[in-house]
Scaffold this motif. Structure first.
Motif, PDB file in Angstrom:
ATOM      1  N   ARG A 212      -5.032 -10.064   3.381  1.00  0.00           N
ATOM      2  CA  ARG A 212      -5.532 -11.250   4.086  1.00  0.00           C
ATOM      3  C   ARG A 212      -5.244 -12.482   3.233  1.00  0.00           C
ATOM      4  O   ARG A 212      -5.811 -12.618   2.147  1.00  0.00           O
ATOM      5  N   PRO A 213      -4.398 -13.379   3.716  1.00  0.00           N
ATOM      6  CA  PRO A 213      -4.037 -14.550   2.913  1.00  0.00           C
ATOM      7  C   PRO A 213      -5.235 -15.377   2.460  1.00  0.00           C
ATOM      8  O   PRO A 213      -5.174 -16.024   1.411  1.00  0.00           O
ATOM      9  N   SER A 214      -6.332 -15.361   3.225  1.00  0.00           N
ATOM     10  CA  SER A 214      -7.508 -16.151   2.844  1.00  0.00           C
ATOM     11  C   SER A 214      -8.072 -15.726   1.490  1.00  0.00           C
ATOM     12  O   SER A 214      -8.707 -16.525   0.795  1.00  0.00           O
ATOM     13  N   TYR A 215      -7.817 -14.479   1.089  1.00  0.00           N
ATOM     14  CA  TYR A 215      -8.321 -13.996  -0.197  1.00  0.00           C
ATOM     15  C   TYR A 215      -7.637 -14.688  -1.375  1.00  0.00           C
ATOM     16  O   TYR A 215      -8.173 -14.710  -2.484  1.00  0.00           O
ATOM     17  N   LEU A 216      -6.446 -15.243  -1.137  1.00  0.00           N
ATOM     18  CA  LEU A 216      -5.721 -15.908  -2.221  1.00  0.00           C
ATOM     19  C   LEU A 216      -6.457 -17.162  -2.695  1.00  0.00           C
ATOM     20  O   LEU A 216      -6.188 -17.670  -3.790  1.00  0.00           O
ATOM     21  N   LYS A 217      -7.394 -17.675  -1.877  1.00  0.00           N
ATOM     22  CA  LYS A 217      -8.156 -18.866  -2.252  1.00  0.00           C
ATOM     23  C   LYS A 217      -9.131 -18.590  -3.390  1.00  0.00           C
ATOM     24  O   LYS A 217      -9.604 -19.523  -4.048  1.00  0.00           O
ATOM     25  N   ILE A 218      -9.447 -17.330  -3.623  1.00  0.00           N
ATOM     26  CA  ILE A 218     -10.440 -16.991  -4.647  1.00  0.00           C
ATOM     27  C   ILE A 218      -9.966 -17.428  -6.028  1.00  0.00           C
ATOM     28  O   ILE A 218     -10.754 -17.899  -6.855  1.00  0.00           O
ATOM     29  N   ALA A 219      -8.665 -17.288  -6.276  1.00  0.00           N
ATOM     30  CA  ALA A 219      -8.138 -17.694  -7.580  1.00  0.00           C
ATOM     31  C   ALA A 219      -8.339 -19.188  -7.812  1.00  0.00           C
ATOM     32  O   ALA A 219      -8.603 -19.625  -8.943  1.00  0.00           O
ATOM     33  N   ASP A 220      -8.235 -19.997  -6.740  1.00  0.00           N
ATOM     34  CA  ASP A 220      -8.458 -21.443  -6.886  1.00  0.00           C
ATOM     35  C   ASP A 220      -9.913 -21.744  -7.240  1.00  0.00           C
ATOM     36  O   ASP A 220     -10.198 -22.675  -8.004  1.00  0.00           O
ATOM     37  N   ILE A 221     -10.834 -20.985  -6.674  1.00  0.00           N
ATOM     38  CA  ILE A 221     -12.257 -21.193  -6.944  1.00  0.00           C
ATOM     39  C   ILE A 221     -12.566 -20.966  -8.423  1.00  0.00           C
ATOM     40  O   ILE A 221     -13.426 -21.634  -9.010  1.00  0.00           O
ATOM     41  N   ARG A 222     -11.851 -20.055  -9.039  1.00  0.00           N
ATOM     42  CA  ARG A 222     -12.114 -19.763 -10.443  1.00  0.00           C
ATOM     43  C   ARG A 222     -11.903 -20.998 -11.324  1.00  0.00           C
ATOM     44  O   ARG A 222     -12.580 -21.160 -12.344  1.00  0.00           O
ATOM     45  N   ALA A 223     -10.977 -21.866 -10.931  1.00  0.00           N
ATOM     46  CA  ALA A 223     -10.728 -23.082 -11.715  1.00  0.00           C
ATOM     47  C   ALA A 223     -11.936 -24.017 -11.685  1.00  0.00           C
ATOM     48  O   ALA A 223     -12.141 -24.808 -12.614  1.00  0.00           O
ATOM     49  N   LEU A 224     -12.752 -23.935 -10.614  1.00  0.00           N
ATOM     50  CA  LEU A 224     -13.959 -24.768 -10.514  1.00  0.00           C
ATOM     51  C   LEU A 224     -15.125 -24.195 -11.313  1.00  0.00           C
ATOM     52  O   LEU A 224     -16.130 -24.883 -11.528  1.00  0.00           O
ATOM     53  N   LEU A 225     -14.995 -22.920 -11.712  1.00  0.00           N
ATOM     54  CA  LEU A 225     -16.091 -22.233 -12.405  1.00  0.00           C
ATOM     55  C   LEU A 225     -15.565 -21.631 -13.712  1.00  0.00           C
ATOM     56  O   LEU A 225     -15.528 -20.403 -13.866  1.00  0.00           O
ATOM     57  N   PRO A 226     -15.131 -22.450 -14.636  1.00  0.00           N
ATOM     58  CA  PRO A 226     -14.565 -21.908 -15.884  1.00  0.00           C
ATOM     59  C   PRO A 226     -15.589 -21.075 -16.652  1.00  0.00           C
ATOM     60  O   PRO A 226     -16.764 -21.430 -16.742  1.00  0.00           O
ATOM     61  N   GLY A 227     -15.109 -19.944 -17.172  1.00  0.00           N
ATOM     62  CA  GLY A 227     -15.972 -19.083 -17.973  1.00  0.00           C
ATOM     63  C   GLY A 227     -16.814 -18.107 -17.186  1.00  0.00           C
ATOM     64  O   GLY A 227     -17.491 -17.261 -17.770  1.00  0.00           O
ATOM     65  N   VAL A 228     -16.776 -18.194 -15.844  1.00  0.00           N
ATOM     66  CA  VAL A 228     -17.568 -17.275 -15.020  1.00  0.00           C
ATOM     67  C   VAL A 228     -16.736 -16.017 -14.755  1.00  0.00           C
ATOM     68  O   VAL A 228     -15.635 -16.104 -14.210  1.00  0.00           O
ATOM     69  N   PRO A 229     -17.239 -14.843 -15.120  1.00  0.00           N
ATOM     70  CA  PRO A 229     -16.451 -13.618 -14.898  1.00  0.00           C
ATOM     71  C   PRO A 229     -16.384 -13.244 -13.427  1.00  0.00           C
ATOM     72  O   PRO A 229     -17.230 -13.652 -12.621  1.00  0.00           O
ATOM     73  N   VAL A 230     -15.368 -12.468 -13.082  1.00  0.00           N
ATOM     74  CA  VAL A 230     -15.216 -11.992 -11.713  1.00  0.00           C
ATOM     75  C   VAL A 230     -15.279 -10.469 -11.719  1.00  0.00           C
ATOM     76  O   VAL A 230     -14.717  -9.811 -12.604  1.00  0.00           O
ATOM     77  N   LEU A 231     -15.981  -9.923 -10.747  1.00  0.00           N
ATOM     78  CA  LEU A 231     -16.024  -8.474 -10.536  1.00  0.00           C
ATOM     79  C   LEU A 231     -15.373  -8.193  -9.190  1.00  0.00           C
ATOM     80  O   LEU A 231     -15.877  -8.612  -8.144  1.00  0.00           O
ATOM     81  N   ALA A 232     -14.228  -7.514  -9.212  1.00  0.00           N
ATOM     82  CA  ALA A 232     -13.521  -7.134  -7.991  1.00  0.00           C
ATOM     83  C   ALA A 232     -13.834  -5.678  -7.681  1.00  0.00           C
ATOM     84  O   ALA A 232     -13.795  -4.822  -8.571  1.00  0.00           O
ATOM     85  N   LEU A 233     -14.151  -5.398  -6.420  1.00  0.00           N
ATOM     86  CA  LEU A 233     -14.554  -4.057  -6.017  1.00  0.00           C
ATOM     87  C   LEU A 233     -13.749  -3.616  -4.795  1.00  0.00           C
ATOM     88  O   LEU A 233     -13.480  -4.420  -3.900  1.00  0.00           O
ATOM     89  N   THR A 234     -13.359  -2.359  -4.782  1.00  0.00           N
ATOM     90  CA  THR A 234     -12.689  -1.808  -3.612  1.00  0.00           C
ATOM     91  C   THR A 234     -12.848  -0.294  -3.598  1.00  0.00           C
ATOM     92  O   THR A 234     -13.017   0.331  -4.646  1.00  0.00           O
ATOM     93  N   ALA A 235     -12.791   0.245  -2.381  1.00  0.00           N
ATOM     94  CA  ALA A 235     -12.887   1.698  -2.225  1.00  0.00           C
ATOM     95  C   ALA A 235     -11.535   2.325  -1.952  1.00  0.00           C
ATOM     96  O   ALA A 235     -11.451   3.531  -1.717  1.00  0.00           O
ATOM     97  N   SER A 236     -10.463   1.528  -1.979  1.00  0.00           N
ATOM     98  CA  SER A 236      -9.152   2.091  -1.672  1.00  0.00           C
ATOM     99  C   SER A 236      -8.061   1.226  -2.290  1.00  0.00           C
ATOM    100  O   SER A 236      -7.732   0.176  -1.738  1.00  0.00           O
ATOM    101  N   ALA A 237      -7.535   1.667  -3.420  1.00  0.00           N
ATOM    102  CA  ALA A 237      -6.441   0.932  -4.058  1.00  0.00           C
ATOM    103  C   ALA A 237      -5.561   1.898  -4.835  1.00  0.00           C
ATOM    104  O   ALA A 237      -6.054   2.676  -5.658  1.00  0.00           O
TER     105      ALA A 237
END
Length: 699
Positions: A212-237
């Motif tokens: 889903r291309p909309s998910y690519l926006k998440i990387a941009d959000i990280r620039a607004l929140l420097p130092g905040v860790p990200v936890l990515a979760l999935t049941a199929s990869a």
């Protein structure tokens, strides 16, 4: 307003005054009811696996705090599987990817560490049903959580965001599309975010099955929140997709925790049949309990549900084209056990917390192992025996391979769609940059003689190529306006109490209803009136029929945003990453799905685990291939005359499918098939509608 949640409530209750990791100590909150039955993603009734947890943790250490939070709010004494490892990683401030199967307890891995820190956890998920479910579960535990989803008015969205800035809220659930709005980004800068949790993170990978291309926006959000860790979760990869997730989310270094995808009590079965409906009825008669039946078309969901009801099996159908009230009602009936079977497209199931599903049947083959594994995994989340069955017909292979041109039409076709889009909107050359248009795909296809599926695919490819942004899931909130004057409201005195209650709630919640349409939320009105969402919907339709209001229910209308001005098709370039590479990846996933269905020698559980990069040294022992191998080893091959006798004995006065005959005779299937053909050639047996029977000699 609810009291502020403080994660140290458990410590305060025990006489401790330990410091909050990364912040000042907080006051204890009102004790929440801890119950195993309310856990989200945590399998109910399933025996906990031995957990490493936090051995030898000193009193009042951060590790000890996480365990106390788990105990207080969820009622568990220990973490399961890799939950503790993921929580430790987040506590160190590291970007983390967690690969956990359906029912593995994903939500615990971000909810517990977020509660142990000051600030708010931002949860990105594409599923409105999951948002609502998790917010409801958190609130039941005394944890303050909010969600922003389609159907909310701008006023409600602003109020929700302000509450997250100034209030004591710990969780905010949003869709990935929300991340790209100016309002959200402006408010986000002022929030004290302690963690970004990305659910269904495989959607960010072009090589995943549900990109889903909309998910690519998440990387941009990280620039607004420097130092905040990200936890990515999935049941199929797959390993390739796991690497892509980390790259696209900007991980500083690879950091993956994998939980075994093995489901020891789930039996994977492929049933080869020419009569899928008869086989479905047979399976449902043999396997009691709640069931999901997946089909690929909306029309077929209704057909199969009608068939099951005619046979005395309580069934409902579910697909994305139903209105929200109907979907909620059908889902709730099934979850309460009032309906035994839900017949659905892949729009159903994600985020559904029903542990006692005994059977998942796929009438049509999914596009990928990933999609199949996730849908099949909704069976047996309580840890008891369950079955995942594929009904596989001889013609299915050709049908599946025909999906490739539908999902990847020729480039000339894609250029034609782009050109006709300009005619559709009367867009001049060089115009359009930044324009947003509603897109009625059915109307477009009628006007230019297209089929919807390849048009949908062409627009998605043009999105990846950067010429536009196509959002097929855009929601339009419900709208309402009064069609009578304010001074005519005396008519309403004669109405029933519920309608009067609803009208009063409308007038208090929204302004300008007598002059223009206003966006409304049925969910908000339900909360304020105490009525069910379904009842609010019915009453609004009733008021509309009485010409007191004009009510336009919420519906999904795709939108197209022009990211470039209209371009001459001679200058449009579709890069390999948007077309050739993705087509090759899609074809590989289809072939893997077909290889799984065609397989009749290897353990199915081992095949699935190997696909996801996990090695297993043992067979499951209860898939159809394992059972067939065991039968061959245990039962010596019978002589032909004995097989003939047993076949005729099994069919005496009965009509059976070939699979039922095989089960009754218990011998080598190749020899059984040869003898069945001989018996039909000799006119001893006949086959009608997929059922074998002894031929009536009097006819």
């Amino acid at each position: 307003m609810q009291p502020e949640l403080q994660a140290e409530a458990a410590g305060a209750a025990s006489g401790s005054n330990s410091a909050h990791p990364g912040g000042q100590p907080e006051k204890p909150a009102r004790a929440a009811t801890a119950t195993r039955a309310g856990g989200n993603d945590y399998p109910r009734g399933q025996q906990e696996l031995p957990a490493r947890d936090f051995p030898n943790a000193p009193a009042d250490s951060p590790d000890d705090l996480y365990l106390r939070i788990l105990k207080q709010y969820w009622g568990y004494d220990s973490f399961r599987g890799i939950q503790a490892d993921i929580i430790r990683s987040i506590a160190r401030g590291e970007d983390t990817l967690g690969l956990m199967p359906t029912g593995g307890g994903k939500s615990i891995t971000f909810q517990v560490p977020a509660l142990a820190r000051e600030g708010l956890c931002l949860v990105v998920t594409p599923l409105i049903a999951l948002m609502k479910d998790q917010v409801h579960n958190l609130r039941q535990r005394g944890i303050q959580a909010l969600a922003i989803h389609a159907g909310m008015s701008r006023q409600d969205i602003v109020a929700t965001l302000d509450n997250c800035i100034f209030g004591p809220y710990k969780f905010l659930y949003v869709s990935p599309e929300r991340l790209d709005t100016d309002l959200f980004r402006a408010k986000l800068r002022r929030m004290r975010v302690n963690l970004i949790a990305v659910d269904e993170s495989h959607c960010i990978s072009q090589w995943g099955y549900d990109f889903r291309p909309s998910y690519l926006k998440i990387a941009d959000i990280r620039a607004l929140l420097p130092g905040v860790p990200v936890l990515a979760l999935t049941a199929s990869a797959t390993p390739e997709v796991a690497d892509d997730i980390q790259r696209r989310l900007g991980f500083a270094r690879p950091n993956v925790f994998r939980m075994s995808f093995e489901r020891q009590k789930l039996a994977y079965i492929v049933r080869r049949t020419t009569e899928k409906r008869d086989e479905l009825l047979h399976i449902l008669s043999r396997v009691p309990g709640s069931a999901i039946v997946y089909t690929r078309s909306r029309e077929r969901t209704k057909e199969v549900a009608t068939l099951l009801n005619a046979q005395g099996i309580a069934a409902d159908y579910y697909h994305a084209g139903l209105d929200d009230a109907a979907k909620d009602q059908r889902q709730q009936r099934w979850q309460r056990g009032e309906t035994r079977v839900i017949v659905a497209t892949n729009a159903f199931g994600m985020g559904i917390d029903k542990p006692d599903v005994r059977l998942v049947v796929h009438i049509d083959l999914p596009d990928s192992i990933e999609a199949y594994f996730q849908e099949a995994g909704r069976a047996g989340r309580d840890g008891r025996k369950a079955y995942a069955v594929i009904l596989y017909a001889p013609g299915d292979k050709a049908v599946v391979r025909q999906r490739v041109p539908g999902n990847f039409p020729d480039k000339d076709y894609i250029l034609g769609v782009y050109e006709h889009l300009q005619y559709y909107y009367q867009m001049a050359m060089g115009d359009g940059l930044g324009c947003v248009r509603e897109f009625d795909i059915d109307d477009f296809c009628r006007k230019f003689r297209y089929f919807p599926l390849p048009v949908d695919s062409a627009l998605k490819i043009l999105t990846l190529a950067g010429y536009l942004e196509y959002n097929p899931e855009a929601d339009n909130a419900s709208r309402l306006v009064f069609t009578i004057r304010r001074d005519e409201l005396y008519r309403l005195r004669e109405m029933e109490g519920e309608a009067d209650l609803l009208i009063r709630a409308l007038l208090r919640a929204y302004t300008g209803l007598f002059t223009d349409y206003a966006f409304i939320s049925e969910e908000l009105l339900a909360t304020r009136t105490g009525l069910s969402r379904r009842r609010v919907y019915e009453l609004l339709l009733h008021l509309s029929r009485l010409h007191i209001v004009h009510y336009i229910p919420r519906k999904k209308i795709p939108h197209i945003l022009y990211t470039r001005a209209r371009t001459d098709i001679a200058h449009i370039r579709i890069p390999p990453s948007a077309y050739e590479e993705r087509r090759k990846s899609y074809e590989a996933r289809l072939e893997a799905m077909l290889a799984y269905a065609d397989n009749d020698t290897a353990c199915r559980s081992r095949m699935l685990l190997r696909y996801f990069g996990e090695k297993s040294e043992h067979d499951c022992g209860h898939c159809d291939t394992c059972l067939e191998l065991r039968n061959k080893q245990q039962a010596p091959s019978l002589p032909a005359h004995e097989i003939r006798r047993r076949i005729l004995q099994a069919l005496e006065g009965k009509k059976l499918t070939p699979a039922q005959v095989s089960h009754a005779v218990q011998t080598d299937k190749d020899m059984l098939a040869d003898i069945l053909h001989d018996l039909m050639d000799e006119s001893i047996l006949s086959c009608e509608n997929g059922l074998l029977q002894i031929r009536d000699k009097t006819k």
